[in-house]
Design an enzyme around this catalytic site. Sequence first.
Site, PDB file in Angstrom:
ATOM      1  N   CYS A  58       0.853  -1.189   0.000  1.00  0.00           N
ATOM      2  CA  CYS A  58       0.000   0.000   0.000  1.00  0.00           C
ATOM      3  C   CYS A  58       0.896   1.250   0.000  1.00  0.00           C
ATOM      4  CB  CYS A  58      -0.912   0.002   1.218  1.00  0.00           C
ATOM      5  SG  CYS A  58      -1.752  -1.582   1.451  1.00  0.00           S
ATOM      6  N   CYS A  61       1.506   3.563   3.146  1.00  0.00           N
ATOM      7  CA  CYS A  61       1.647   2.999   4.491  1.00  0.00           C
ATOM      8  C   CYS A  61       3.095   2.853   4.968  1.00  0.00           C
ATOM      9  CB  CYS A  61       0.941   1.647   4.547  1.00  0.00           C
ATOM     10  SG  CYS A  61       0.891   0.993   6.230  1.00  0.00           S
ATOM     11  N   CYS A  98     -10.094   0.724  18.832  1.00  0.00           N
ATOM     12  CA  CYS A  98      -9.837   0.138  17.518  1.00  0.00           C
ATOM     13  C   CYS A  98      -8.420  -0.411  17.484  1.00  0.00           C
ATOM     14  CB  CYS A  98      -9.954   1.196  16.432  1.00  0.00           C
ATOM     15  SG  CYS A  98     -11.486   2.104  16.503  1.00  0.00           S
ATOM     16  N   CYS A 189     -16.984  -1.600   8.884  1.00  0.00           N
ATOM     17  CA  CYS A 189     -16.342  -0.287   8.918  1.00  0.00           C
ATOM     18  C   CYS A 189     -15.474  -0.210   7.670  1.00  0.00           C
ATOM     19  CB  CYS A 189     -15.492  -0.164  10.189  1.00  0.00           C
ATOM     20  SG  CYS A 189     -14.514   1.348  10.265  1.00  0.00           S
ATOM     21  N   ARG A 267     -16.363   8.949  10.132  1.00  0.00           N
ATOM     22  CA  ARG A 267     -15.257   9.189  11.067  1.00  0.00           C
ATOM     23  C   ARG A 267     -14.179  10.066  10.443  1.00  0.00           C
ATOM     24  NH1 ARG A 267     -16.659   5.687  15.074  1.00  0.00           N
ATOM     25  NH2 ARG A 267     -17.904   3.899  14.386  1.00  0.00           N
TER      26      ARG A 267
HETATM   27  N1  SAM Z   1      -3.297  -4.100   7.579  1.00  0.00           N
HETATM   28  C1  SAM Z   1      -4.673  -3.830   7.671  1.00  0.00           C
HETATM   29  C2  SAM Z   1      -5.277  -3.415   6.364  1.00  0.00           C
HETATM   30  O1  SAM Z   1      -4.671  -2.645   5.627  1.00  0.00           O
HETATM   31  O2  SAM Z   1      -6.386  -3.857   6.068  1.00  0.00           O
HETATM   32  C3  SAM Z   1      -5.043  -2.850   8.742  1.00  0.00           C
HETATM   33  C4  SAM Z   1      -4.230  -1.629   9.049  1.00  0.00           C
HETATM   34  S1  SAM Z   1      -4.208  -0.322   7.862  1.00  0.00           S
HETATM   35  C5  SAM Z   1      -2.989   0.694   8.523  1.00  0.00           C
HETATM   36  C6  SAM Z   1      -5.761   0.498   8.003  1.00  0.00           C
HETATM   37  C7  SAM Z   1      -6.044   1.677   7.112  1.00  0.00           C
HETATM   38  O3  SAM Z   1      -5.327   2.821   7.565  1.00  0.00           O
HETATM   39  C8  SAM Z   1      -5.667   1.592   5.649  1.00  0.00           C
HETATM   40  O4  SAM Z   1      -6.592   0.887   4.901  1.00  0.00           O
HETATM   41  C9  SAM Z   1      -5.642   3.050   5.238  1.00  0.00           C
HETATM   42  O5  SAM Z   1      -6.901   3.463   4.752  1.00  0.00           O
HETATM   43  C10 SAM Z   1      -5.313   3.782   6.539  1.00  0.00           C
HETATM   44  N2  SAM Z   1      -3.974   4.380   6.476  1.00  0.00           N
HETATM   45  C11 SAM Z   1      -2.795   3.734   6.534  1.00  0.00           C
HETATM   46  N3  SAM Z   1      -1.758   4.583   6.395  1.00  0.00           N
HETATM   47  C12 SAM Z   1      -2.294   5.815   6.235  1.00  0.00           C
HETATM   48  C13 SAM Z   1      -1.723   7.117   6.015  1.00  0.00           C
HETATM   49  N4  SAM Z   1      -0.412   7.307   5.924  1.00  0.00           N
HETATM   50  N5  SAM Z   1      -2.570   8.164   5.908  1.00  0.00           N
HETATM   51  C14 SAM Z   1      -3.902   7.971   5.990  1.00  0.00           C
HETATM   52  N6  SAM Z   1      -4.492   6.770   6.180  1.00  0.00           N
HETATM   53  C15 SAM Z   1      -3.701   5.699   6.288  1.00  0.00           C
HETATM   54 FE1  SF4 Z   2      -1.359  -2.081   3.632  1.00  0.00          FE
HETATM   55 FE2  SF4 Z   2      -0.195  -0.998   5.733  1.00  0.00          FE
HETATM   56 FE3  SF4 Z   2      -2.402  -2.492   6.093  1.00  0.00          FE
HETATM   57 FE4  SF4 Z   2      -0.075  -3.608   5.392  1.00  0.00          FE
HETATM   58  S1  SF4 Z   2      -0.519  -2.530   7.313  1.00  0.00           S
HETATM   59  S2  SF4 Z   2      -2.071  -4.011   4.487  1.00  0.00           S
HETATM   60  S3  SF4 Z   2       0.849  -2.098   4.059  1.00  0.00           S
HETATM   61  S4  SF4 Z   2      -2.253  -0.561   5.000  1.00  0.00           S
END
Ligand code: SAM
Ligand code: SF4
Length: 338
Positions: A58, A61, A98, A189, A267
């Site tokens: 992603c 991330c 959460c 969600c 949210r």
């Molecule tokens: N690994 C799991 C997943 O991706 O399904 C859960 C954790 S992930 C960090 C949850 C969400 O946080 C992501 O889908 C994204 O929408 C949001 N997110 C992650 N990094 C972000 C960032 N730098 N800025 C804004 N939203 C972010």
């Molecule tokens: Fe994607 Fe980050 Fe969630 Fe991994 S933790 S699935 S890299 S949003």
Amino acid sequence: MTEIRTDWTREEIADLFDLPFTELLFRAATVHREFHSPEQIQLCTLLSIKTGGCPEDCGYCSQSVKADSEVEATKLMEVQSVLQRAAQAKDAGSQRFCMGAAWRNPKDRDMPAIVEIVKGVRAMGLETCMTLGMLTPKQADMLKEAGLDYYNHNVDTGPEYYERVISTRNYQDRLDTLQNVRDAGINVCSGGIVGMGETREDRVGFVHTLATLERHPESVPVNALVPVKGTVLGDMLADTPLAKIDDIEFVRTVAVARITMSMSMVRLSAGRESMSEATQALCFMAGANSIFTGDKLLTAPNAGDDSDSALLAKLGMTALQQEEPMRACKMAEREPAE
Ligand code: SAM
Ligand code: SF4
Ligand code: DTB
């Protein structure tokens, strides 16, 4: 009375985005009052129960192995440590806890600890939400059985822009997990991120995907991209500052989510630490009714408790103490007959 619709067309959603800002806000605020108490905000706490080292790519991330960020990978936290943090969150006034794990999907060997965590947090009287990546129907059933209230899994953006952001799983994979969560009877969600360089049309597609699901997600997080150095999108934004999302466009997205998914919690999630108080206030006016408190999100900084209580006091808004009876009742009316 506002009808709950799941047959929104892209054109209708684009027309909402195009409304004069004052008219859009007025419509969103009107719908908001019909289903929610406009002066109440749900306070939520986030905890990363397993950080970093994620195999997904992603582009936003910090926790992806592909990112050159400073996040250190950890193992899944001990159950007791998570429960301790949940107790602190409750003491600090949070109503919802959460938990996020940087996984592509949970492994079956992780599930017993996850189940213990859900049971323990729920026993404290906190609303529970988890985001652990993709789920199989069996894993979703286990979480339901443990008492999980919500499962977070974001579609992140519109279907066309999605593949510019993530390559290791596709849009349909996301929708399949949401269906597994729905089928297990857990509240859904699902939301996304605004400000990843997507166009207005992509934001229309993003809201359209969620607003045309067979049932709307009960909870819709709208994140503003937190640009993290070492991630594809964080670096892109550092190089092209003009790509940063305009505040008014962000508020428009919140308003359109509120109008199209009137009953859902909307949210105001990541990105508040770089938003002015006035922009946050406009988001509340546009129908956002939940924030993450505390000074950290999963890995990124958050606005912090002191500034949040000052903001809520200044706006004369209060923390939601329990699920709004009006909304709970309207949601129950919409439960499909057994
Ligand atoms: N690994 C799991 C997943 O991706 O399904 C859960 C954790 S992930 C960090 C949850 C969400 O946080 C992501 O889908 C994204 O929408 C949001 N997110 C992650 N990094 C972000 C960032 N730098 N800025 C804004 N939203 C972010
Ligand atoms: Fe994607 Fe980050 Fe969630 Fe991994 S933790 S699935 S890299 S949003
Ligand atoms: C969501 O949509 N936003 C939260 C929650 N779901 C898990 C996560 C925001 C993460 C922000 C970036 C970080 O802290 O690393």
